[in-house]
Design an enzyme around this catalytic site. Structure first.
Site, mmCIF file in Angstrom:
data_model
loop_
_atom_site.group_PDB
_atom_site.id
_atom_site.type_symbol
_atom_site.label_atom_id
_atom_site.label_comp_id
_atom_site.label_asym_id
_atom_site.label_seq_id
_atom_site.Cartn_x
_atom_site.Cartn_y
_atom_site.Cartn_z
ATOM 1 C CG ASN A 19 -2.692 5.005 4.894
ATOM 2 O OD1 ASN A 19 -2.661 4.493 6.015
ATOM 3 N ND2 ASN A 19 -2.832 6.320 4.752
ATOM 4 C CG ASP A 36 -1.200 11.732 11.532
ATOM 5 O OD1 ASP A 36 -0.347 11.421 10.676
ATOM 6 O OD2 ASP A 36 -2.033 12.638 11.355
HETATM 7 C C1 FPP Z 1 0.563 8.159 9.671
HETATM 8 O O1 FPP Z 1 1.641 9.045 9.782
HETATM 9 C C2 FPP Z 1 1.080 6.827 9.874
HETATM 10 C C3 FPP Z 1 0.905 5.786 9.025
HETATM 11 C C4 FPP Z 1 0.161 5.873 7.767
HETATM 12 C C5 FPP Z 1 1.533 4.513 9.293
HETATM 13 C C6 FPP Z 1 1.470 4.087 10.721
HETATM 14 C C7 FPP Z 1 2.331 2.917 10.868
HETATM 15 C C8 FPP Z 1 3.164 2.691 11.895
HETATM 16 C C9 FPP Z 1 3.299 3.528 13.099
HETATM 17 C C10 FPP Z 1 3.981 1.513 11.867
HETATM 18 C C11 FPP Z 1 3.241 0.374 12.468
HETATM 19 C C12 FPP Z 1 3.274 -0.648 11.484
HETATM 20 C C13 FPP Z 1 3.050 -1.922 11.705
HETATM 21 C C14 FPP Z 1 3.737 -2.841 10.850
HETATM 22 C C15 FPP Z 1 2.162 -2.444 12.753
HETATM 23 P P1 FPP Z 1 2.063 9.903 8.521
HETATM 24 O O2 FPP Z 1 3.067 9.151 7.745
HETATM 25 O O3 FPP Z 1 0.852 10.305 7.758
HETATM 26 O O4 FPP Z 1 2.742 11.126 9.184
HETATM 27 P P2 FPP Z 1 2.723 12.626 8.644
HETATM 28 O O5 FPP Z 1 1.316 13.112 8.818
HETATM 29 O O6 FPP Z 1 3.684 13.308 9.554
HETATM 30 O O7 FPP Z 1 3.158 12.606 7.219
#
Ligand code: FPP
Length: 229
Positions: free
Chosen positions: A50, A2
């Site tokens: 998501n 996250d």
């Molecule tokens: C949550 O952070 C993260 C995700 C929903 C995506 C996680 C994906 C990756 C790290 C890439 C890996 C991908 C593959 C292809 C294996 P957020 O976007 O909710 O962060 P925020 O809370 O700061 O908005």
């Protein structure tokens, strides 16, 4: 994993840039875990929830799967990483499904570390799909116990996790491995996922080493005291 979006925003960049850096953090972390003798690493890459995100972000994440597989698959495989995907594959595009199948097939003989990527995964989905399988198999109620149900769950090939790490400062499980984390040690880190690396992993492992795990039992000194008299 996250904190990608916030990491990007802090740099006045689009959220996708954070996810892209998140892939690099993932590859770094797999290597660091393998170097430390961790045999199973499971990461939450895309949750059942998501899909609610803006269409542009969802398609960016799907595209990132294809880029990540073509960029990193050989390197990960050479490092002895076995890749497995857990989650509902029926809703993802053929291209994404094929990329995951290629990642699984070309690493299936590797034994150093198993990287399970939870993709279109939810802990509740997993419990439900395990129950559905039990019904399809025609199991009688008396045949269903914790051991049998665990065999039907998406992560049945892996032991239950010892350590659960959530980055990004939120203190919740958010429908990750609900069944499997029953006795996991939970560590919450303020580090945003793209910044996660060896130092943060070592801090989490050190925290884990300080925990007293009893799995429902009493503390060891009390057990000795009790048996002494
Ligand atoms: C949550 O952070 C993260 C995700 C929903 C995506 C996680 C994906 C990756 C790290 C890439 C890996 C991908 C593959 C292809 C294996 P957020 O976007 O909710 O962060 P925020 O809370 O700061 O908005």
């Amino acid at each position: 994993m996250d904190g990608n979006g916030r990491w990007a925003r802090k740099r006045f960049m689009p959220r996708f840039f954070g996810h892209k850096q998140g892939v690099d953090a993932l590859v770094r972390t797999v290597q660091a875990c393998a170097d430390r003798g961790v045999e199973y690493l499971t990461v939450f890459a895309f949750s059942s929830e998501n899909w609610k995100r803006p269409a542009e972000e969802v398609s960016g994440l799907m595209g990132l799967v294809l880029v990540a597989v073509s960029k990193y698959l050989t390197r990960l495989s050479d490092q002895g990483v076995r890749i497995r995907i857990v989650g509902d594959r029926t809703q993802v595009s053929d291209k994404v499904r094929q990329a995951w199948e290629q990642a699984e097939a070309s690493t299936c003989h590797n034994t150093r570390i198993t990287l399970s990527v939870a993709f279109n995964y939810g802990g509740r989905w997993d419990v439900v799909q395990a129950c559905q399988q039990a019904v399809r198999l025609g199991l009688a109620p008396e045949e269903i116990d914790e051991r049998r149900l665990a065999q039907l769950m998406a992560l049945s090939f892996a032991p239950d996790p010892d350590l659960f790490i959530r980055t990004g400062g939120e203190v919740r499980i958010s429908n990750f491995l609900l069944w499997q984390v029953a006795y996991a040690e939970l560590v919450f880190s303020d580090c945003l996922w793209p910044e996660f690396g060896e130092a943060e992993l070592d801090a989490a492992l050190a925290e884990f080493a300080r925990r007293d795990r009893r799995f429902g039992d009493v503390k060891a000194p009390e057990r000795i005291e009790a048996s002494a008299g």
